[in-house]
Design an enzyme around this catalytic site. Structure first.
Site, short mmCIF file in Angstrom:
data_model
loop_
_atom_site.label_atom_id
_atom_site.label_comp_id
_atom_site.label_asym_id
_atom_site.label_seq_id
_atom_site.Cartn_x
_atom_site.Cartn_y
_atom_site.Cartn_z
N GLU A 211 39.78 35.48 59.00
CA GLU A 211 40.77 34.70 59.75
C GLU A 211 41.94 35.59 60.12
OE1 GLU A 211 41.70 31.40 57.20
OE2 GLU A 211 39.83 30.36 57.64
N HIS A 253 58.64 38.40 62.20
CA HIS A 253 58.29 39.79 62.48
C HIS A 253 58.16 40.60 61.21
CE1 HIS A 253 58.60 38.93 66.64
NE2 HIS A 253 59.82 38.44 66.47
#
Lengths: 300, 380
Positions: A211, A253
């Site tokens: 995944e 991020h």
């Protein structure tokens, strides 16, 4: 044949008196798994489905040879219980437990590496070598997979069943199926296990399900590219839908910095394809890709 | 999931002798002018909400004097951004100029080791080269010698905080280094949901009322079953047993140009069927144009029990006009799937399939039926 587990593997069940472990032990014994002992602190002298129970692995190991451990551990005692397990030196320990704090998980992995023990999981459902043995709650529906020569490695415990069923129905059968665990950090990676598959004469190919997220698939690509794995790999990587959603609202991020080079499902597929893996777009593609890879069907 | 907001983490860092700007925290009922007036020079005014890109969202503003700071604070207080209400703002003095660095402590997930991240800091850090990774041992953090000298005590405090909080990630960005040393201008911590949250932690994400109701129900039932539910922006309701098929289902919807109206995950324990029925009730309330009911192949639940729960929960559909009834595909895989299919036949516009229909093929079937329904009203 198969990897990690066969009919001769002598298994200890840690946390054997808990409801889930007790039920799994009964079913896995009936399947043929050689469960030689169990551990549950304060329960020495009891038996679960005829399996003798000890207070600790150290105590159990005095009476039994332990090749492998399946562990059902409350998260709060994970680290201390894992140390007890590692001290008796099994070849591997499979950790079913969900909800282990990340720091404890990583510390446990470091301890397992130092002890030379393969740690599979945590947060996983089990291992099955069809027709021989199984641990955990993978493959309780024994009708769904047949013995064969394709290994199934999966991030998702539940979806392992669907893959194993598909591979079996397509006429290949399963050598061993391993749910590697759904946590962000897991012990044995796809790359660790495909190297076992490479060495296993009973495995002709690997079907893997990954995944989006931590870049475990890049290690597989590296292993293929470096020639450490020469058998066909058919990979299904899900998680494209995550591209439509804003990543974590706090650490978008920075999270990406930590997960790896490019953790999107599409990027993982690209890396695997470039390395020579057969990449499925949907579940239904898998049998065709095994055919395209020239994987022989079961002769059984 | 919880996080520590900026001022809470900075307060913790201060106790480790890390320098942070002089500041005031202002709440909605505080005397804004008086508190802003404590900092006479130019300041930064920041909304204390657990969101990234606060500057882009207008939640970080530079103020030339206390009057401007008070105006900015009043504008932020009480507003709601991305579902988060601004109840407090941080006003802090501007730091002297200097070189800005990015410092974080977290885990390299692929290799399962803790790492210190170090690189140029400031806004737009994500657009630059990935920061350098310095692995360290949890029992004996080292590697700080690789950092510029003024950053080392900050990095040491960062790692200590990371270990004390047992956090997933602690990030300092920027740490500004000037003639007077290092000062931390922004700080965040992402906490592990499996570790009790410390004082001052705030919940990340917008609470979903349906999720709250379902979790309460789960807690009230014996058996330890867990449930998660969230509203999404699409038109396909999802009822799923087990989390394993979720990614496959969401991807398949995407391939067929459909979007989910919700996500749901019911797993573990022995109250699965009851909770799946409750999830179905929440899905029904979203009035989706299609519903996908799906299990992976499993022996942990009875799919006939699951089917009975679905029929009971979705019974109100019978009272809706035909053109307001969603099309339904139920993929129920198990040894008793034929019985489950028979039970599901009681629902209008429902097609049930079993294990020989892969999960994404079930989604394709639903997509075909939705398209047909949109075309001429007939989903057959």
């Amino acid at each position: 044949m198969g990897i990690l587990l066969d009919a001769e593997t002598r298994v200890c069940v840690v946390g054997i008196t808990g409801g889930r472990a007790r039920a799994d032990t009964e079913r896995n014994l009936a399947y043929g798994t050689r469960i030689v002992c169990g551990v549950a602190p304060g329960r020495r002298g009891q038996r679960v489905a005829g399996v003798p129970v000890y207070d600790s692995c150290a105590e159990a190991a005095a009476d039994h040879r332990i090749d492998a451990v399946i562990a059902y551990l409350p998260p709060r005692v994970y680290r201390s219980a894992l140390d007890d397990i590692l001290a008796v030196g099994p070849a591997w320990v499979h950790v079913v437990t969900e909800g282990i704090p990340l720091h404890d998980n990583v510390a446990g992995l470091a301890a397992a590496r130092a002890a030379g023990v393969r740690l599979i999981g945590p947060n996983t459902s089990g291992i099955i070598t069809p027709g021989q043995a199984k641990v955990g709650f993978l493959g309780h529906a024994t009708w769904l997979m047949s013995p064969g020569r394709v290994a199934v490695l999966s991030r998702s415990g539940g979806f392992t069943h669907d893959l194993a069923y598909l591979v079996s129905q397509a006429g290949y059968g399963v050598s061993t199926a391993v749910a590697i665990g759904g946590d962000a950090v897991v012990g044995q990676s796809f790359a660790d296990l495909i190297e076992l598959c490479e060495a296993d004469p009973g495995t002709d190919a690997v079907v893997m399900y990954g995944e989006a997220g931590p870049a475990l698939e890049h290690q597989v690509a590296d292993a293929i590219a470096a020639g450490r794995f020469g058998k066909p790999v058919v990979a299904l990587i899900a998680g494209d839908f995550l591209d439509d959603h804003e990543r974590g609202s706090v650490f978008g991020h920075a999270g990406a910095f930590l997960e790896g080079p490019d953790t999107r499902a599409a990027a993982k597929r690209d890396v695997l394809r470039a390395a020579g893996a057969y990449v499925a777009t949907s579940v239904d593609d898998i049998p065709g890709l095994l055919r395209a890879a020239g994987v022989p069907r079961n002769q059984q | 999931m919880h996080a520590l907001t900026e001022e809470a983490l900075k307060a913790r860092l201060s106790t480790r002798r890390v320098r942070v700007p002089e500041h005031a925290v202002i709440g909605a009922t505080d005397d804004v002018e008086a508190l802003a007036g404590r900092l006479p020079g130019p300041t930064m005014v920041k909304a204390l909400v657990p969101l990234t890109d606060r500057a882009r969202r207008g939640l970080v503003v530079r103020a030339a004097d206390p009057g401007e700071a008070a105006t900015a604070a009043r504008a932020m207080l009480g507003s709601t951004v991305a579902g988060h209400r601004v109840d407090r703002v941080l006003v802090e003095e501007l730091a002297p100029d200097g070189t800005e660095y990015y410092l974080a402590a977290g885990f390299d997930y692929a290799h399962g080791v803790p790492v210190l991240l170090f690189g140029p800091g400031g806004s737009g850090v994500e657009g630059r080269a990935a920061p350098r990774r310095i692995p360290f041992a949890m029992a004996d953090p080292g590697g700080l010698a690789a950092l510029p000298e003024p950053l080392r005590p900050v990095a040491r405090a960062l790692v200590e905080e990371f270990l004390d909080l047992r956090a997933k990630l602690v990030e300092l960005n920027p740490v500004r280094v000037g003639p007077a040393g290092a000062i931390v201008l922004d700080a965040k911590a992402a906490l592990d949901p499996d570790v009790p949250a410390p004082a001052g932690a705030v919940e990340v994400g917008v609470p979903d009322e349906a999720d709250r109701r379902l979790r309460e129900l789960a807690r009230s039932l014996p058996g330890g079953t867990e449930v998660r539910f969230g509203r999404l922006d699409g038109t396909v309701g999802l009822i799923s047993a087990g989390g394993g098929v979720l990614a496959i289902v969401h991807d398949a919807l995407r391939r067929h140009g459909l979007r989910p109206a919700n996500f749901s995950d019911v797993s573990g324990g022995s109250a699965t069927t009851e909770l799946l029925g409750a999830v179905a009730g929440e899905v029904l309330a979203l009035r989706p144009e299609g519903i996908l009911i799906v299990t992976g192949i499993t022996s942990s639940i009875s799919v006939t029990g699951f089917a009975e729960a679905m029929v009971a929960a979705l019974a109100p559909l019978r009272d809706r006009p035909d053109d307001e009834r969603p099309v339904i595909v139920a993929r129920m895989a198990g040894p008793d799937e034929a019985d489950a299919a028979r039970i599901m036949g009681a629902l209008p516009h429902c097609v049930a399939v079993g294990r020989d229909t892969a999960v994404d093929s079930a989604v394709a079937l639903l997509a075909d039926r939705i398209v047909a329904r949109r075309g001429d009203g007939n989903p057959a």
